[in-house]
Design an enzyme around this catalytic site. Structure first.
Site, mmCIF file in Angstrom:
data_model
loop_
_atom_site.group_PDB
_atom_site.id
_atom_site.type_symbol
_atom_site.label_atom_id
_atom_site.label_comp_id
_atom_site.label_asym_id
_atom_site.label_seq_id
_atom_site.Cartn_x
_atom_site.Cartn_y
_atom_site.Cartn_z
ATOM 1 N N TYR A 42 -1.588 11.346 -28.078
ATOM 2 C CA TYR A 42 -2.111 11.314 -26.883
ATOM 3 C C TYR A 42 -0.729 11.242 -25.853
ATOM 4 O O TYR A 42 0.017 10.586 -26.411
ATOM 5 C CB TYR A 42 -3.149 10.414 -26.582
ATOM 6 C CG TYR A 42 -3.174 8.899 -26.441
ATOM 7 C CD1 TYR A 42 -1.781 8.362 -26.566
ATOM 8 C CD2 TYR A 42 -4.270 8.339 -26.223
ATOM 9 C CE1 TYR A 42 -1.868 6.843 -26.583
ATOM 10 C CE2 TYR A 42 -4.314 6.908 -26.425
ATOM 11 C CZ TYR A 42 -3.055 6.231 -26.574
ATOM 12 O OH TYR A 42 -3.057 4.636 -26.811
ATOM 13 N N GLU A 43 -0.977 11.604 -24.579
ATOM 14 C CA GLU A 43 -0.043 11.655 -23.529
ATOM 15 C C GLU A 43 1.324 12.638 -24.141
ATOM 16 O O GLU A 43 2.449 12.456 -23.707
ATOM 17 C CB GLU A 43 0.893 10.376 -23.268
ATOM 18 C CG GLU A 43 -0.432 9.218 -22.694
ATOM 19 C CD GLU A 43 -0.941 10.055 -21.572
ATOM 20 O OE1 GLU A 43 -0.571 10.929 -20.965
ATOM 21 O OE2 GLU A 43 -2.199 9.622 -21.490
ATOM 22 N N GLY A 44 0.981 13.651 -24.854
ATOM 23 C CA GLY A 44 1.983 14.611 -25.608
ATOM 24 C C GLY A 44 2.161 14.231 -26.884
ATOM 25 O O GLY A 44 2.767 12.996 -26.945
#
Length: 594
Positions: free
Chosen positions: A437-439
């Site tokens: 998550y968050e890239g």
């Protein structure tokens, strides 16, 4: 398994490696005195150890629950969050103008590690709020700031970021949510997925930051705008009004972080959720990156925070578990598995790498602090480049390695590590989301190569390598066998990294770089971690000259740095070989041959 925050380790990095005293001399950070920071760390250790850590297992077993559009958190969560707010833990680095304490990001990052070690699921709520506050502060109108920020900084309102949609994934150009102008606001409609703490019962209001398109928006990422969409509308006097047209329609069933509600959010089922434009139309993605970059650093802190918890449990188990004939025991009865050489290898790998990640995370935060408050424009710009360059390393490298270390923690337990009752498996399950998550790590790697490295012709990276070489020169001048050994491995690693850097800058096509981009990120993560530990060893050697020095503890810092240099820095050299020699074969097979 209890959790004891490594206050001494953190304080050592802040005081003797990062140079917190220099940050405290910058305008606006004068409150960050050594005595205050020490008190903050000690009190945070108490709170996270006594309040948050005991809820970690409970949260994993109970999880958050969804019923008729409302989400309830596990037993004990609401009381813990109330204590969190009452003690001001979420407001450390927020601006005083909105009720924050105005402390450096570096201090906040040190405290955040403890949140995520003690209870990662709990720490995710304030993590997202911090990012939302940052985005609103930097890009929203003064009216919106005054309406939303005081309560968010206080913690009585939380914040979220709403990017991903079922058809879009990480490709935000495919976002379909819409926002139709309606007087002084917009009517927002659409569905978002993977929204962390999209709904819960900890705060009286939830402030969603939502990406959506206006009716006349151009296609692609240039047509995305950002909107504040509160769960409850806010009256002119600051009181809460009616429920907005936004709701959680389900919770995702996940491998880990069960207590953190990951929501499917629906906007506008009954005509449109009232939203308020942040900044200019069609600039939403730029604004969201302010929030996203804050969150990416925080997720990197999660990576080594959860690894620290896994290490503490593995160490305790290794000291207690007796099995087999040990080679390192002092006598025949000394059968604790900590005296098996390979268990020592695992524990040394965990401890040294966590120290490297912690140093890098705090170094990155300190760069941003210096960039924001340094009056010398040249220094400020250099520090901004440094912070931006290190962010994908903190996020990508620390989370990938954090998962590996949590897996090693299970290995120390042997078969018992695979049994849920020991708790070791939870850390591995919880950690596994952090590189996603968050890239994802590939997104971080592409960001590192494209935006942070190649865009300025490698200037930021050259500055970083130059600072590493300065440290190398200082090590080489020390008449100490450990320092010489560290210098030898650091020198070879820097040479290898520079070779890969030069190769990458010479590439005229994107495919070769993308094919080995994750190796490039991991290579620089290991190198930067080694640099941080080399500086740590330097500081420990100097401090050990004092008559009242804690010699055993300081000697251990040097040993950890040498171990890392001898066992982990060679990975930089192998990564350089992979980067420069395997790009073509990585993409050689057609999809139907895979």
């Amino acid at each position: 398994m209890t959790y004891t925050a490594p206050v001494k380790d953190i304080a050592f990095v802040l005081k003797h490696v990062i140079g917190l005293s220099e940050i405290a001399e910058l305008e606006g950070f004068e409150e960050a005195t050594p005595d205050l920071v020490e008190a903050i760390l000690e009190e945070s250790a108490r709170f996270t150890g006594d309040v948050l850590a005991p809820l970690n297992r409970t949260g994993d077993l109970q999880g958050s629950q969804w019923k008729e559009g409302e989400v309830s958190t596990p037993e004990g969560w609401k009381d813990a969050y109330k204590q969190f707010v009452d003690n001001g833990w979420g407001s450390l680095a927020f601006p005083p103008a909105f009720g924050g304490q105005g402390l450096p990001m570096t201090v906040a990052a040190a405290v955040q590690e403890m949140w995520h070690s003690a209870n990662m699921s709990f720490g995710l709520c304030p993590l997202l709020t911090q990012g939302a506050v940052d985005a609103i502060e930097h890009h929203a109108s003064e009216e919106l700031q005054q309406r939303y920020l005081p309560k968010m900084v206080e913690g009585t309102w939380s914040g979220t970021m709403n990017l991903t949609e079922p058809q879009a994934g990480s490709d935000l150009a495919a976002v379909r949510s819409t926002a139709v102008p309606q007087g002084d606001h917009y009517l927002v409609s659409g569905q978002k997925i993977y929204i962390t703490y999209g709904d819960h019962d900890l705060t009286e209001n939830i402030i969603h930051l939502v990406l959506a398109r206006l009716p006349d928006a151009p296609p692609g990422v240039k047509g995305i705008s950002l909107f504040i969409v509160p769960k409850f509308l806010v009256n002119d006097d600051g009181s809460l009004g009616e429920r907005n047209d936004v709701k959680c329609v389900s919770l995702e069933h996940k491998l880990g972080i069960h207590a953190s509600p990951t929501c499917v959010m629906s906007y506008g089922d009954d005509g449109g959720a009232k939203g308020y434009l942040v900044g200019k139309e069609h600039h939403g993605l730029v604004y969201m990156f302010t929030m996203m970059n804050q969150a990416r650093h925080a997720v990197g802190v999660e990576g080594y925070g959860i690894a620290e918890r896994a290490y503490q449990q593995a160490l305790a188990y290794a000291r207690d578990r007796k099995q087999g004939k040990t080679l390192l025991g002092k006598n025949e009865d000394d059968q604790a598995i900590i005296n098996h050489p390979d268990v020592r290898r695992i524990l040394m790998t965990m401890k040294s790498t966590i120290a490297a990640m912690r140093g890098l995370g705090l170094e990155c935060a300190s760069a941003f602090d210096r960039a924001r408050r340094q009056t010398d424009k040249t220094v400020s710009e250099r520090m901004q480049r440094r912070g931006e360059l290190l962010t994908p390393l903190v996020k990508g490298w620390s989370t990938e390695v954090g998962v590996d270390l949590c897996s090693l923690g299970m290995q120390v337990h042997g078969g018992m590590g695979y049994i849920e009752e020991t708790g070791a498996a939870q850390y591995f399950r919880d950690a596994r989301i952090t590189p996603i998550y968050e890239g994802t790590t590939a997104i971080q790697a592409n960001d590192l190569i494209g935006r942070k490295f190649a865009r300025d012709g490698g200037q930021g990276m050259s500055e970083l390598i130059s600072d590493m070489r300065a440290t190398l020169g200082e090590l080489a001048n020390l008449d100490n066998a450990d320092m010489q050994a560290i210098a030898e491995r650091l020198d070879a690693a820097i040479e290898a990294a520079e070779k890969a850097n030069s190769w990458l800058l010479e590439q005229s096509e994107a495919t070769p770089a993308a094919a080995t981009s994750v190796e490039f990120l991991m290579m620089h993560g290991y190198l930067a971690g080694g640099w941080m530990l080399a500086r740590s060893a330097q500081a420990a050697l100097e401090l050990n000259q004092a008559p009242d020095a804690d010699s055993a503890w300081l000697d251990a810092r040097v040993t950890l740095a040498r171990y890392y240099a001898e066992r982990m820095l060679p990975l930089v050299e192998s990564a350089s070989t992979i980067i420069t020699g395997s790009a073509a074969t990585t993409v050689a097979l057609d999809p139907d041959q895979l």
